[in-house]
Design a protein around this motif. Structure first.
Motif, PDB file in Angstrom:
ATOM      1  N   GLU A   2     -54.019  54.653 -12.010  1.00 59.31           N
ATOM      2  CA  GLU A   2     -53.633  54.202 -13.352  1.00 59.31           C
ATOM      3  C   GLU A   2     -54.105  55.207 -14.401  1.00 59.31           C
ATOM      4  N   ASN A   7     -50.163  51.704 -19.483  1.00 58.90           N
ATOM      5  CA  ASN A   7     -50.172  50.523 -20.348  1.00 58.90           C
ATOM      6  C   ASN A   7     -49.288  50.747 -21.570  1.00 58.90           C
ATOM      7  N   GLU A  18     -46.922  48.906 -17.679  1.00 60.42           N
ATOM      8  CA  GLU A  18     -47.657  47.647 -17.645  1.00 60.42           C
ATOM      9  C   GLU A  18     -47.559  46.944 -18.995  1.00 60.42           C
ATOM     10  N   ASP A  44     -49.592  42.977 -16.773  1.00 65.08           N
ATOM     11  CA  ASP A  44     -51.024  43.253 -16.786  1.00 65.08           C
ATOM     12  C   ASP A  44     -51.795  41.994 -17.186  1.00 65.08           C
ATOM     13  N   LYS A  90     -50.713  42.052 -11.998  1.00 63.01           N
ATOM     14  CA  LYS A  90     -52.082  42.564 -11.965  1.00 63.01           C
ATOM     15  C   LYS A  90     -53.026  41.427 -12.340  1.00 63.01           C
ATOM     16  N   GLU A 113     -57.647  43.888 -10.321  1.00 63.69           N
ATOM     17  CA  GLU A 113     -58.409  44.820 -11.143  1.00 63.69           C
ATOM     18  C   GLU A 113     -59.896  44.448 -11.122  1.00 63.69           C
TER      19      GLU A 113
END
Length: 761
Positions: free
Chosen positions: A538, A596, A628, A658, A679, A715
């Motif tokens: 990421e 992101n 995300e 996310d 996620k 995560e």
């Protein structure tokens, strides 16, 4: 006779008029004659000479084209091409010759040219015959080509001579036209000078009589016809005369037409004018309910004064209304911010030792009111709130502690309190204000009531600020600070100013960071749990601050969101991630790079187009990029979000949700949106495997993802126990410190190069 009785003035005017008529007639005839000459020459030039010259140029070009075709025929022996092109050229030559003969029937040169053209055509036929034989007679062909060139060379001087003759004729017509135009210009200029001279003489002659007559009439009718009242008085103020408007004014006021009654302070003003040797003077006064201005003009030679009056009642009321509007809010009638600044500064200047307490009130959730019932009903609610505040604060408005309520516009009100205010009194005041907004507020034609809340921030002079602007700034910082404990207000403290200054400094540094490219990307690897292989990394933003070192997004991303810089920063992150994806692919690494997205980026109307441009500009493989998004961002406008995500999927990108489970947690949107990955937020992972509730939530997410055919990334995995539990539960991918901390790009590359091939996806 009649003219013998005319005055010399009228005779002179008549002579001037006759002279102007004669000069105008002569000029008109000259302009007409010159126009005919110009028109005739222009007609000959446009309708005769120019077409003739054009035909001669066409004839020269067609001859050259015919000769070129014959040489091309000799060179490539392509008879079909030659026959088509040559006979078309020959046809055009015949047309041009026909047009020239019609336009120039008496030109002998054309007959010679026509004879040469016939010989030219005959030689072309012979050349065609020689080149068509088998074998070709090349000597004869070359001889014929030489004769053709010589024949064209004999024709060219004749055409040039004819062209020169036509040019000479056109030049002669042009010279005549220019001569006629110049003569016409001279006549027009001369006539204009004559007109100016005669007009000047006429004006001088007429001005004497007209000025005298008009001045006498104006002076005679000025006072009588003037709509404003005018009085003529002696130097002592005794009436000599007054016009009808002054008499009507006295009648409307029901008083005698006496200067002392019409202008109450006239005697005082006249005495002042004589004492100070003033020839004219203006002043204002009131007469009953009317406001007037007086202008006294001293006529020393006549030993009298003319007093001109003008009614300014409407203007005075309009001016007072404008002053009120400039200092008061039009919706609620309360004093506005401009009036607050005047009041506060006046208090500080007149009583610098006296304390002032200033408070800002900001209504919360008011946009929900306007979005539901409209702005007109919202205005009615604001008026209701201002009325309630006035009634609630009125008992607290004491003689020794005056209190003033203001509206600063929008959803902001303000309070200024003179004198010392204790902490208990301030708390009582804040509670009173909070109680006002605890009660429901009704809007016109609204089906239900609304419940509003208010944020209150206070600051004091001279404890916190030295002037009105600083006082406002301190209260603004306090009202934006979250409240502590059970208090209904926040009192300013120096730490708030320091925090504001830090934010301003940080914002300036953010702008500088964008200009100097101080941002960089770190990468946190992701591990596939089924075989332990690394499948991607990421992209995480970092700020290489010149003084504070490497900063994480937690220290500046909220400010970037608030200032709008997040759009430029987010575009930079996506561009850098695309560049890395292309470089990794060139190294043979086909790994995913999640990036992101912010809400500000998604709100751009051309966001998809921007992403497509970045992909095209960097040459990045779209399948290696995963965007995300948060649940809250998707649920803000589900229909628009669905369309945008479909367009992003069409570009070949992958999409992930996310921090799943921390937003709206509405499962209905999952089956509508084209997502690839969920996620799990680190808050659910951090307490695994001990917390039963978090374990149940994670199992539910994994089960949901399995049935919806979605990948799951956990995560914040930091321990072996979390890793083992997630692997047993069927999680696809993990990300966290257990596997690797975020790494700079160079460190990430070194790590990948040191890993065995089976450890890479």
């Amino acid at each position: 006779m009649l003219w013998t009785s005319w005055t010399p003035f009228r005779v002179r005017l008549l002579l001037l008029q006759l002279l102007l008529i004669l000069a105008g007639t002569a000029l008109s005839w000259q302009v007409y004659h010159s126009g005919k000459v110009v028109n005739s020459n222009t007609h000959i030039l446009v309708n005769e000479h120019l077409p003739e010259l054009l035909q001669i140029r066409n004839l020269i070009e067609e001859q050259l084209r015919s000769e070129r075709l014959l040489y091309e025929y000799y060179a490539d022996q392509s008879r079909d091409h030659y026959l088509t092109e040559y006979f078309e050229a020959h046809h055009r030559l015949a047309q041009v010759m026909g047009d020239l003969k019609r336009q120039l029937p008496e030109q002998d040169t054309l007959h010679h040219i026509e004879r040469y053209q016939a010989e030219y055509h005959e030689l072309a036929k012979q050349l065609d015959h020689a080149l068509s034989q088998t074998p070709v007679d090349w000597d004869l062909s070359r001889m014929l080509l030489n004769q053709i060139s010589a024949l064209r060379g004999q024709t060219e001087p004749l055409l040039q001579q004819l062209e020169r003759e036509l040019n000479q004729s056109a030049q002669q017509g042009l010279a005549e036209t220019q001569q006629s135009t110049r003569a016409n210009t001279r006549y027009v200029v001369s006539f204009s000078v004559l007109i100016v001279l005669l007009a000047f003489i006429g004006s001088v002659v007429a001005s004497r009589l007209l000025t005298d007559r008009s001045e006498r009439r104006r002076l005679a009718a000025f006072a009588e016809r003037n709509p404003d009242p005018i009085l003529s008085v002696t130097l002592q103020g005794q009436l000599l005369s007054l016009n009808p408007a002054a008499a009507q004014l006295a009648q409307e006021q029901s008083i005698p037409p006496n200067p002392q009654l019409l202008v109450p302070d006239l005697t005082t003003q006249l005495a002042r004018m004589q004492r100070e040797a003033i020839s004219d003077y203006d002043w204002e006064f009131a007469l009953g309910r009317r406001y007037l201005t007086a202008r006294a003009v001293m006529l020393t030679e006549l030993k009298q004064v003319q007093v001109h009056l003008r009614d300014i009642t409407a203007a005075s009321r309009a001016e007072a209304e404008l002053r009120h509007r400039a200092s008061h809010d039009q919706l609620t009638g309360l004093p506005n911010r401009h009036q607050f600044e005047l009041d506060a500064q006046q208090q500080i200047e007149q009583h610098p030792e006296q304390s002032l307490t200033f408070g800002l009130l900001t209504l919360n959730r008011f946009h929900q009111v306007t979005s539901q019932v409209g702005f007109q009903a919202g205005d009615a609610i604001l008026r209701t709130c201002s009325q309630r505040l006035c009634r609630a604060l009125n008992p607290l408005n004491l003689i020794d502690r005056p209190l003033m309520l203001y509206r600063f516009g929008g959803t902001r009100f303000a309070i200024l309190i003179q004198g010392q205010v204790s902490t208990d009194t301030l708390a009582e005041l804040a509670d009173t204000i909070a109680d006002v907004f605890h009660k429901p507020v009704y809007a016109d034609n609204a089906p239900a009531s609304f419940h509003l809340s208010v944020e209150q921030g206070f600051a004091r002079y001279p404890e916190h600020a030295a002037n009105s602007q600083e006082l406002l700034r301190c209260a603004d910082a306090a009202v934006r600070e979250p409240r502590q404990d059970e208090a209904n207000y926040v009192l300013y403290a120096p730490a708030l100013r320091e925090q504001e200054d830090r934010l301003i400094t940080l914002e300036n540094e953010l702008h500088q960071a964008m200009k100097e490219n101080q941002f960089l990307l770190y990468f946190q690897p992701q591990q596939r749990l089924s075989d332990g292989a690394m499948i991607g990394a990421e992209a995480l933003l970092r700020w290489q601050h010149p003084e504070r070192g490497v900063l994480s997004p937690n220290e500046f991303i909220h400010l970037a969101e608030r200032t709008g810089l997040i759009v430029s920063i987010g575009e930079w992150v996506l561009t850098e991630a695309c560049i890395q994806a292309r470089q990794w692919q060139e190294r043979g690494l086909d790994m995913q790079i999640p990036v992101n997205l912010s809400a500000r980026q998604m709100q751009q109307a051309d966001f998809v187009e921007r992403v497509a441009n970045i992909l095209a500009r960097t040459g990045a493989p779209p399948h290696m990029l995963e965007l995300e998004l948060t649940e809250s961002l998707l649920m803000t406008d589900l229909d628009r979000g669905h369309d945008m995500l479909c367009q992003l999927k069409a570009l070949g990108l992958k999409l992930a949700i996310d921090d799943f489970g921390t937003g709206y947690s509405s499962l209905a949107y999952l089956k509508r949106l084209p997502m690839d990955t969920l996620k799990i937020d680190r808050r659910f992972v951090s307490s695994l495997p001990g917390d039963k509730q978090d374990s149940a939530i994670v199992r539910a997410i994994l089960d949901l993802a399995e049935h919806l055919d979605l990948n799951v990334v956990a995560e914040g995995v930091e321990t072996q126990a979390q890793h083992d539990w997630l692997k047993r539960a069927g999680c696809d991918v993990l990300q966290g410190y257990w596997y690797s901390r975020p790494l700079a790009c160079s460190d990430w590359i070194r790590m990948v190069e040191s890993m065995p091939a089976k450890a890479l996806a």
